[in-house]
Motif scaffolding. Structure first.
Motif, PDB file in Angstrom:
ATOM      1  N   VAL A   1       0.843  -1.207   0.000  1.00  0.00           N
ATOM      2  CA  VAL A   1       0.000   0.000   0.000  1.00  0.00           C
ATOM      3  C   VAL A   1       0.872   1.248   0.000  1.00  0.00           C
ATOM      4  CG1 VAL A   1      -1.679   1.320   1.336  1.00  0.00           C
ATOM      5  CG2 VAL A   1      -1.945  -1.153   1.097  1.00  0.00           C
ATOM      6  N   ALA A   2       1.929   1.254   0.808  1.00  0.00           N
ATOM      7  CA  ALA A   2       2.841   2.392   0.849  1.00  0.00           C
ATOM      8  C   ALA A   2       3.524   2.605  -0.498  1.00  0.00           C
ATOM      9  CB  ALA A   2       3.883   2.185   1.955  1.00  0.00           C
ATOM     10  N   ILE A   3       3.926   1.515  -1.126  1.00  0.00           N
ATOM     11  CA  ILE A   3       4.557   1.617  -2.450  1.00  0.00           C
ATOM     12  C   ILE A   3       3.587   2.216  -3.461  1.00  0.00           C
ATOM     13  CG2 ILE A   3       5.402   0.244  -4.395  1.00  0.00           C
ATOM     14  CD1 ILE A   3       6.675  -1.644  -2.352  1.00  0.00           C
ATOM     15  N   ALA A   4       2.350   1.746  -3.440  1.00  0.00           N
ATOM     16  CA  ALA A   4       1.353   2.248  -4.388  1.00  0.00           C
ATOM     17  C   ALA A   4       1.077   3.733  -4.184  1.00  0.00           C
ATOM     18  CB  ALA A   4       0.059   1.447  -4.246  1.00  0.00           C
ATOM     19  N   LEU A   5       1.065   4.166  -2.932  1.00  0.00           N
ATOM     20  CA  LEU A   5       0.787   5.575  -2.645  1.00  0.00           C
ATOM     21  C   LEU A   5       1.984   6.477  -2.951  1.00  0.00           C
ATOM     22  CD1 LEU A   5      -1.166   5.226   0.742  1.00  0.00           C
ATOM     23  CD2 LEU A   5      -2.117   5.690  -1.529  1.00  0.00           C
ATOM     24  N   LEU A   6       3.195   5.963  -2.742  1.00  0.00           N
ATOM     25  CA  LEU A   6       4.392   6.791  -2.907  1.00  0.00           C
ATOM     26  C   LEU A   6       4.926   6.818  -4.330  1.00  0.00           C
ATOM     27  CD1 LEU A   6       6.401   5.864   0.330  1.00  0.00           C
ATOM     28  CD2 LEU A   6       5.169   7.992  -0.147  1.00  0.00           C
ATOM     29  N   ALA A   7       4.536   5.859  -5.156  1.00  0.00           N
ATOM     30  CA  ALA A   7       5.093   5.777  -6.511  1.00  0.00           C
ATOM     31  C   ALA A   7       4.888   7.057  -7.321  1.00  0.00           C
ATOM     32  CB  ALA A   7       4.503   4.574  -7.245  1.00  0.00           C
TER      33      ALA A   7
END
Length: 296
Positions: free
Chosen positions: A35-41
């Protein structure tokens, strides 16, 4: 001797519960990481730390992992690291939307069917059983072929396969709960069907839905990857792990392993994380499993 008989089952149950908690936290950590990766990308791309996942580089093509391109580049000229990170965004969008849609349809249908009964219950039960007997992947592939490609269309194709699961679980719980004294008391006071369903039944039949939600999310992620591999998921050039695996298939015999390895690893980790979360919750929440562990 008597002390040992009581001590051993308690120890086994304590061990089993500790393992369930560890599984749940491990799965939650992996899932939140994606989830963090998806939001930060998108933010990382705006800062110039990530390549545009849909922009084909003219040079270098199919280069191995390096300091400039951490996961290498594909034969199509895409930066594999960027597409792998943005692939998490596409996967979580479709998976979340598909599972939410199946909950919004399956839970109310199960409650109404189990509470009202009669002809409505028989019709819905026959329809859901008919859908449930079909293989989930085959049903999703057929629906995806009909509705077309895209985030919403893929979510709809996936959600229809999961609606019967929520329906069956909630209906069975509703049938058993509606004979309880507090339900009969509410009916005797003149409470409407909507009030009984929303105020008295809902809280008692919704307990198993979070577990089913996470397990279906894991299956939806894997099914989405299969749809993308077959070319029925998201549109071309969209960063999606299944689509990237399909494009990398021809490159594997030539030794270009990284274009398939990293998207496949990301998909596997997400499925494992969601599965661990679901199994851990199931061990902790399901009263039947708790009672079974106590008797061992």
């Amino acid at each position: 001797m008597t002390f040992a008989k009581f001590r051993i089952p308690w120890f086994k149950q304590s061990q089993r519960r500790s393992l369930s908690v560890q599984m749940m936290w491990a799965g939650l950590g992996i899932t939140l990481g994606f989830v963090a990766i998806a939001l930060l990308a998108p933010t990382l791309q705006s800062w110039g730390w990530l390549q545009d996942p849909m922009q084909s580089l003219t040079n270098p093509l199919h280069q191995p992992p390096s300091a400039e391109h951490w996961f290498g580049t594909s034969r199509q000229g895409y930066d594999v690291f960027s597409r792998t990170l943005f692939g998490a965004q596409a996967a979580l969008k479709v998976v979340f939307l598909a599972t939410v849609l199946s909950v919004l349809v399956g839970v109310p249908l199960g409650m109404v069917s189990g509470y009202i009964g009669g002809r409505i219950d028989r019709i819905l039960l026959f329809l859901m059983d008919a859908i449930y007997t079909l293989p989930g992947l085959l049903l999703s592939v057929t629906l995806a072929f009909i509705v077309g490609r895209g985030v919403v269309n893929a979510a709809i194709a996936l959600s229809i396969a999961y609606v019967p699961q929520y329906y069956r679980v909630v209906r069975n719980h509703t049938v058993s709960v509606k004979t309880e004294l507090f339900i009969e008391a509410a009916q005797a006071t003149g409470a409407s069907t909507w009030r009984v369903l929303s105020r008295y039944l809902f809280a008692n039949v919704i307990q198993s839905v979070p577990v089913l939600f996470t397990l279906n999310a894991a299956d939806a992620a894997l099914t989405l990857g299969s749809l993308g591999f077959l070319g029925l998921g998201l549109p071309d050039q969209t960063p999606e792990w299944g689509l990237d695996l399909r494009q990398a298939l021809d490159a594997l015999p030539t030794g270009i392993w990284w274009t398939a390895f990293f998207p496949g690893l990301a998909l596997t980790l997400l499925v494992v994380g969601l599965s661990l979360l679901g199994e851990g919750l199931n061990e902790l929440i399901n009263p039947l499993l708790r009672r079974e562990n106590w008797t061992r």
